[in-house]
Write a protein that holds these residues in place. Sequence first.
Motif, mmCIF file in Angstrom:
data_model
loop_
_atom_site.group_PDB
_atom_site.id
_atom_site.type_symbol
_atom_site.label_atom_id
_atom_site.label_comp_id
_atom_site.label_asym_id
_atom_site.label_seq_id
_atom_site.Cartn_x
_atom_site.Cartn_y
_atom_site.Cartn_z
ATOM 1 N N THR A 120 0.852 -1.183 0.000
ATOM 2 C CA THR A 120 0.000 0.000 0.000
ATOM 3 C C THR A 120 0.891 1.236 0.000
ATOM 4 O O THR A 120 1.929 1.270 0.664
ATOM 5 C CB THR A 120 -0.921 0.042 1.232
ATOM 6 O OG1 THR A 120 -0.145 -0.170 2.425
ATOM 7 C CG2 THR A 120 -1.999 -1.012 1.148
ATOM 8 N N GLY A 121 0.472 2.250 -0.769
ATOM 9 C CA GLY A 121 1.171 3.533 -0.773
ATOM 10 C C GLY A 121 2.654 3.426 -1.075
ATOM 11 O O GLY A 121 3.085 2.700 -1.971
ATOM 12 N N VAL A 122 3.470 4.152 -0.277
ATOM 13 C CA VAL A 122 4.921 4.130 -0.477
ATOM 14 C C VAL A 122 5.535 2.833 0.038
ATOM 15 O O VAL A 122 6.748 2.640 -0.070
ATOM 16 C CB VAL A 122 5.593 5.355 0.178
ATOM 17 C CG1 VAL A 122 5.181 6.625 -0.525
ATOM 18 C CG2 VAL A 122 5.283 5.438 1.671
ATOM 19 N N GLY A 123 4.704 1.924 0.547
ATOM 20 C CA GLY A 123 5.176 0.592 0.901
ATOM 21 C C GLY A 123 5.614 -0.212 -0.313
ATOM 22 O O GLY A 123 6.157 -1.308 -0.169
ATOM 23 N N ILE A 124 5.422 0.350 -1.513
ATOM 24 C CA ILE A 124 5.894 -0.305 -2.736
ATOM 25 C C ILE A 124 7.420 -0.208 -2.848
ATOM 26 O O ILE A 124 8.030 -0.897 -3.680
ATOM 27 C CB ILE A 124 5.210 0.332 -3.976
ATOM 28 C CG1 ILE A 124 5.322 -0.579 -5.206
ATOM 29 C CG2 ILE A 124 5.781 1.719 -4.255
ATOM 30 C CD1 ILE A 124 4.519 -1.825 -5.152
ATOM 31 N N ASN A 150 -3.257 8.795 -8.777
ATOM 32 C CA ASN A 150 -1.961 9.459 -8.943
ATOM 33 C C ASN A 150 -0.954 9.073 -7.866
ATOM 34 O O ASN A 150 0.221 9.436 -7.949
ATOM 35 C CB ASN A 150 -2.128 10.980 -9.007
ATOM 36 C CG ASN A 150 -2.559 11.599 -7.684
ATOM 37 O OD1 ASN A 150 -3.009 10.915 -6.763
ATOM 38 N ND2 ASN A 150 -2.438 12.914 -7.590
ATOM 39 N N GLU A 151 -1.400 8.326 -6.841
ATOM 40 C CA GLU A 151 -0.477 7.853 -5.810
ATOM 41 C C GLU A 151 0.140 6.498 -6.159
ATOM 42 O O GLU A 151 0.969 5.990 -5.400
ATOM 43 C CB GLU A 151 -1.204 7.753 -4.463
ATOM 44 C CG GLU A 151 -1.657 9.094 -3.912
ATOM 45 C CD GLU A 151 -2.349 8.968 -2.572
ATOM 46 O OE1 GLU A 151 -2.475 10.001 -1.892
ATOM 47 O OE2 GLU A 151 -2.766 7.849 -2.198
ATOM 48 N N ALA A 152 -0.238 5.932 -7.298
ATOM 49 C CA ALA A 152 0.331 4.654 -7.735
ATOM 50 C C ALA A 152 1.707 4.930 -8.351
ATOM 51 O O ALA A 152 1.809 5.437 -9.472
ATOM 52 C CB ALA A 152 -0.585 3.974 -8.739
ATOM 53 N N ILE A 153 2.758 4.617 -7.625
ATOM 54 C CA ILE A 153 4.116 4.961 -8.017
ATOM 55 C C ILE A 153 4.629 4.018 -9.097
ATOM 56 O O ILE A 153 4.499 2.791 -8.971
ATOM 57 C CB ILE A 153 5.048 4.916 -6.793
ATOM 58 C CG1 ILE A 153 4.497 5.785 -5.656
ATOM 59 C CG2 ILE A 153 6.462 5.339 -7.161
ATOM 60 C CD1 ILE A 153 4.248 7.219 -6.023
ATOM 61 N N GLU A 154 5.226 4.584 -10.152
ATOM 62 C CA GLU A 154 5.850 3.805 -11.232
ATOM 63 C C GLU A 154 4.897 2.740 -11.787
ATOM 64 O O GLU A 154 5.266 1.578 -11.997
ATOM 65 C CB GLU A 154 7.149 3.159 -10.740
ATOM 66 C CG GLU A 154 8.214 4.150 -10.293
ATOM 67 C CD GLU A 154 8.813 4.934 -11.458
ATOM 68 O OE1 GLU A 154 8.628 4.524 -12.615
ATOM 69 O OE2 GLU A 154 9.461 5.960 -11.204
ATOM 70 N N LEU A 155 3.665 3.159 -12.047
ATOM 71 C CA LEU A 155 2.632 2.214 -12.471
ATOM 72 C C LEU A 155 3.010 1.494 -13.769
ATOM 73 O O LEU A 155 2.895 0.269 -13.868
ATOM 74 C CB LEU A 155 1.303 2.951 -12.633
ATOM 75 C CG LEU A 155 0.074 2.112 -12.964
ATOM 76 C CD1 LEU A 155 -0.160 1.049 -11.899
ATOM 77 C CD2 LEU A 155 -1.156 3.014 -13.104
ATOM 78 N N SER A 165 -2.277 -5.864 -10.255
ATOM 79 C CA SER A 165 -3.679 -5.562 -9.981
ATOM 80 C C SER A 165 -3.698 -4.383 -9.020
ATOM 81 O O SER A 165 -3.173 -4.474 -7.904
ATOM 82 C CB SER A 165 -4.392 -6.767 -9.360
ATOM 83 O OG SER A 165 -4.510 -7.827 -10.290
ATOM 84 N N LEU A 166 -4.277 -3.284 -9.461
ATOM 85 C CA LEU A 166 -4.293 -2.052 -8.671
ATOM 86 C C LEU A 166 -5.643 -1.867 -8.010
ATOM 87 O O LEU A 166 -6.688 -1.968 -8.661
ATOM 88 C CB LEU A 166 -3.977 -0.859 -9.570
ATOM 89 C CG LEU A 166 -3.856 0.500 -8.877
ATOM 90 C CD1 LEU A 166 -2.622 0.528 -7.986
ATOM 91 C CD2 LEU A 166 -3.793 1.625 -9.910
ATOM 92 N N ALA A 167 -5.632 -1.594 -6.701
ATOM 93 C CA ALA A 167 -6.852 -1.289 -5.950
ATOM 94 C C ALA A 167 -6.837 0.193 -5.586
ATOM 95 O O ALA A 167 -5.905 0.660 -4.928
ATOM 96 C CB ALA A 167 -6.932 -2.140 -4.686
ATOM 97 N N VAL A 168 -7.846 0.930 -6.018
ATOM 98 C CA VAL A 168 -7.961 2.364 -5.730
ATOM 99 C C VAL A 168 -9.185 2.545 -4.845
ATOM 100 O O VAL A 168 -10.311 2.233 -5.245
ATOM 101 C CB VAL A 168 -8.100 3.187 -7.031
ATOM 102 C CG1 VAL A 168 -8.110 4.681 -6.718
ATOM 103 C CG2 VAL A 168 -6.972 2.851 -8.002
ATOM 104 N N SER A 169 -8.984 3.044 -3.629
ATOM 105 C CA SER A 169 -10.070 3.018 -2.651
ATOM 106 C C SER A 169 -10.995 4.238 -2.711
ATOM 107 O O SER A 169 -12.166 4.138 -2.348
ATOM 108 C CB SER A 169 -9.502 2.880 -1.238
ATOM 109 O OG SER A 169 -8.676 3.984 -0.908
ATOM 110 N N ARG A 170 -10.496 5.406 -3.156
ATOM 111 C CA ARG A 170 -11.312 6.624 -3.060
ATOM 112 C C ARG A 170 -11.703 7.205 -4.410
ATOM 113 O O ARG A 170 -12.281 8.286 -4.470
ATOM 114 C CB ARG A 170 -10.569 7.678 -2.231
ATOM 115 C CG ARG A 170 -10.296 7.215 -0.804
ATOM 116 C CD ARG A 170 -9.715 8.301 0.056
ATOM 117 N NE ARG A 170 -9.356 7.793 1.382
ATOM 118 C CZ ARG A 170 -8.814 8.536 2.339
ATOM 119 N NH1 ARG A 170 -8.570 9.817 2.122
ATOM 120 N NH2 ARG A 170 -8.505 7.995 3.507
#
Length: 230
Positions: A120-124, A150-155, A165-170
């Motif tokens: 999650t987040g910068v935990g990538i 836009n918070e998905a780093i280096e997508l 697989s990307l999960a976007v919560s908001r």
Amino acid sequence: MGGLTFESAKESVFVMFNLAVSGLRFYTPEIFELSLERGRYEFSSGECAVLFDDTGDSRPYSISSACSDETLRFLIRRQPHGALSNFMAELKLGDFVQVSPSFGEFRPIVGEGPTVLIATGVGIAPFLSLLRGMERSNLVTCLYGVRYLNEAIELEHLQEKLNLSLAVSREEYPQHFHGRVTELLDALSFPDNTNYSLCGYDAMTDEVFARLHARGVPARHIHSEVFFRS
């Protein structure tokens, strides 16, 4: 973090590195990657380092650069009242940052059968360190949870290296799962011999561990790094 607490990490630091800033890349106004001239700094993917500001305040961060990179990189989320993150965000090229030797026991496992990376987040960050130094693998899947797209780093880089697989919560996007990464995990199934590596908030890693355990996944197949404590 990674089996070594922040206090024990500080006690174990004897030789410090003063590394020059070579770049700051802002992904959002709050999330940026700090690049330092690496020199002779050595580390393994999954390890952390303690960064210091000019007052001696310090925080541990996971390294996000590949082991073969010429720069040492860290993903940082700027906190509203975070003295250290705000200090790092305002550094200029050529400024020096004091950095501890690398430490930690977190080692994402790939190449030994199916692997699922959950972040999650910068935990990538520790997964980026691993993926930046490897070829694409269809055996590796990443479940990545963010609040906003836009918070998905280096997508794009992640999509090139593995099954993402990307999960976007908001926010809602037709091409991505809407919800939390733990809910995305519930919607998927993986082979019995899959290894799982988790990195993010303690609430997420604890919940994922419990859900995997309920599925019958042995604890030896689950490896976790608590990036933040909620």
